[in-house]
Scaffold this motif. Structure first.
Motif, short mmCIF file in Angstrom:
data_model
loop_
_atom_site.label_atom_id
_atom_site.label_comp_id
_atom_site.label_asym_id
_atom_site.label_seq_id
_atom_site.Cartn_x
_atom_site.Cartn_y
_atom_site.Cartn_z
N TYR A 175 40.36 42.23 15.67
CA TYR A 175 40.19 43.58 16.31
C TYR A 175 38.93 43.90 16.72
O TYR A 175 37.95 43.49 16.28
CB TYR A 175 40.94 44.67 15.48
CG TYR A 175 39.98 45.01 14.62
CD1 TYR A 175 40.28 44.58 13.18
CD2 TYR A 175 39.19 45.93 14.61
CE1 TYR A 175 39.52 44.64 12.11
CE2 TYR A 175 38.07 46.23 13.21
CZ TYR A 175 38.52 45.82 12.05
OH TYR A 175 37.66 46.03 10.83
N TYR A 212 48.59 41.31 22.23
CA TYR A 212 47.61 42.36 21.84
C TYR A 212 48.13 43.75 21.81
O TYR A 212 49.15 43.98 22.83
CB TYR A 212 46.62 42.47 23.29
CG TYR A 212 45.53 41.31 23.15
CD1 TYR A 212 44.59 41.24 21.96
CD2 TYR A 212 45.43 40.46 24.11
CE1 TYR A 212 43.71 39.97 22.01
CE2 TYR A 212 44.60 39.16 23.99
CZ TYR A 212 43.74 39.03 23.24
OH TYR A 212 43.03 38.28 22.95
N ILE A 218 41.48 50.63 20.06
CA ILE A 218 41.08 49.51 19.31
C ILE A 218 42.00 48.23 19.48
O ILE A 218 43.45 48.42 19.62
CB ILE A 218 41.42 49.62 17.75
CG1 ILE A 218 41.18 51.11 17.37
CG2 ILE A 218 40.50 48.55 16.87
CD1 ILE A 218 41.60 51.29 16.01
N ARG A 219 41.73 47.14 20.44
CA ARG A 219 42.41 45.96 20.73
C ARG A 219 42.93 45.22 19.53
O ARG A 219 41.66 44.70 18.77
CB ARG A 219 41.81 45.28 21.76
CG ARG A 219 42.61 44.30 22.31
CD ARG A 219 42.10 43.52 23.36
NE ARG A 219 41.07 42.43 22.84
CZ ARG A 219 40.08 42.05 23.46
NH1 ARG A 219 39.83 42.23 25.08
NH2 ARG A 219 39.23 41.37 23.01
N LEU A 220 44.03 44.95 19.12
CA LEU A 220 44.38 44.46 17.82
C LEU A 220 45.12 43.15 18.42
O LEU A 220 46.36 43.08 19.17
CB LEU A 220 45.29 45.05 17.08
CG LEU A 220 45.83 44.44 15.72
CD1 LEU A 220 44.78 44.00 14.76
CD2 LEU A 220 46.87 45.31 14.96
#
Ligand code: ADP
Ligand code: MG
Length: 381
Positions: free
Chosen positions: A190, A39, A181-183
């Protein structure tokens, strides 16, 4: 900035256009995780690029950069690549849009920005995503935001000679005020998380150094990660990337891989977990835990992954000593900035002390950038 742009636009083109903007980015946590399928956790910032744009009824782009004080005109065919590097970003975005079947009609533009160049805040992604977004709107191409981010990324790859990942353009296109934003770099899924640190500020301290090791060291780190993943995969075939591995699985191969590879992998596996822990903490509004995780990341980057340097360790240690809530090196390492989460009442003292002590020790002053998590690519009203 808008007034300056509008004045120049009207002088040059004797018309009015529409305004678009996008942003640079920070990454709160999740470093060296992208190429390991883990991540990252970026957000767009309140520093960006703004452009006034109007279609001009020709097949040419006429662009003026206020910051470079330079005018460039180019056609939209492959052979018309401009010489000026800033114009190549715009040209690349046009070409990559066309490659994807989008229409790109000729346009006039004047633009300016306030993302410091080359400081690790991705001014180039801000530039690309401003134009990718605007061209998409003005030509009614209907390209989705993820593809707009990829247009920016391919621009870097094919027209600017930078083989970057997707994070910067992704953050710049998807950024939202008050959200990180966690990608997931493996699946590209996301999720937004709230980031409203009331009573805290985010401040970057730029060491203004860039040690030359960076690219060879980067390749070595990648190789170590692949070695560790390959060893673990023998016992656990589901491990495609190192980030798929559990800590215990790494311990199982401790004797089989060089100590150095083990330490690199230990950092990566820890970092993937820290991103998850930070997301949980943010959902509780627990910024103290967020800060502690940032310090752990710095420790890992410095002692296990070994991509820090004297200047950055100095800034990190100073932050810890002054009770700054969180601090870590941001970006690939060997120079650049630390990102700091600092209580509002401590902010001025921290910044003043960092400037003074750093200058005493290294003979030049660091630069300070305050950032607030803000909107990414958008049309301005
Ligand atoms: P960064 O880490 O900031 O993205 P890069 O070297 O990737 O650094 O991109 C910087 C380049 O982007 C500049 O050299 C310039 O060509 C272009 N650029 C960024 N901001 C501006 C601006 N405000 N005006 C003109 N060009 C810009
Ligand atoms: Mg860049």
């Amino acid at each position: 900035m808008k007034t300056r742009i509008a004045e120049k636009f009207s002088t040059l083109f004797a018309t009015e256009g529409e305004f678009f903007a996008s942003a640079g980015r920070i990454n709160l946590i999740g470093e060296h995780t992208d190429y390991n399928g883990g991540y990252v956790f970026p957000g767009a910032i309140d520093k960006g690029i703004m452009a006034e744009i109007a279609l001009n009824g020709t097949d040419k782009v006429r662009a003026f950069s206020l910051d470079m004080d330079e005018y460039v005109e180019f056609g939209l065919n492959e052979e018309d690549k401009p010489h000026q590097s800033w114009a190549c970003y715009i040209f690349g975005v046009c070409r990559e849009t066309i490659k994807r079947g989008g229409k790109v009609a000729g346009f006039n533009t004047v633009f300016a920005g306030d993302v410091p160049l080359g400081a690790g805040l991705s001014s180039s992604a801000a530039l690309e995503s401003t134009f990718a977004y605007a061209i998409n709107e003005l030509n009614a191409n209907g390209i989705d935001k993820f593809e707009l981010a990829k247009i920016g990324q391919s621009t870097e790859h094919n027209y600017c000679g930078v083989k970057c990942g997707i994070m910067d353009q992704f953050a710049s296109c998807f950024g939202k005020e008050g959200s990180l934003i966690r990608l997931n770099c493996k699946t590209l899924e996301y999720k937004y998380f709230p980031f409203n640190p009331e009573g805290y500020r985010l401040v970057l301290v730029d060491s203004c150094v860039k040690h030359e090791l960076a690219s060879s060291a980067y390749n070595k780190r990648r190789q170590s990660c692949e070695n560790a993943a390959a060893a673990i995969r023998k016992n656990h075939p589901e491990v495609e990337f190192l980030s798929d591995a559990k800590r215990l699985w790494l311990d199982e191969v401790r004797e089989e891989i060089p100590q150095e590879d083990f330490l690199r992998a230990e950092y990566v596996i820890g970092e993937v977990q820290r991103v998850l822990d930070v997301c949980d903490a943010l959902e509780r509004g627990d910024y103290e835990t967020v800060g502690e995780m940032m310090y752990q990341t710095h420790f890992g980057l410095s002692k296990l992954y070994e991509v820090s340097c004297e200047e950055l360790d100095f800034l990190n240690k100073l932050a810890r000593k002054m009770d700054v809530t969180g601090s870590r090196v941001m970006g690939g390492g060997f120079g650049g900035c630390t990102i700091n989460l600092v209580k509002a009442e401590l902010y001025q003292d921290f910044v003043d002390t960092a400037i003074q002590k750093f200058t005493e020790r290294f003979g030049h002053a660091p630069k300070i950038y305050d950032v607030v998590i803000s909107d990414g690519a958008r049309k301005l009203q």
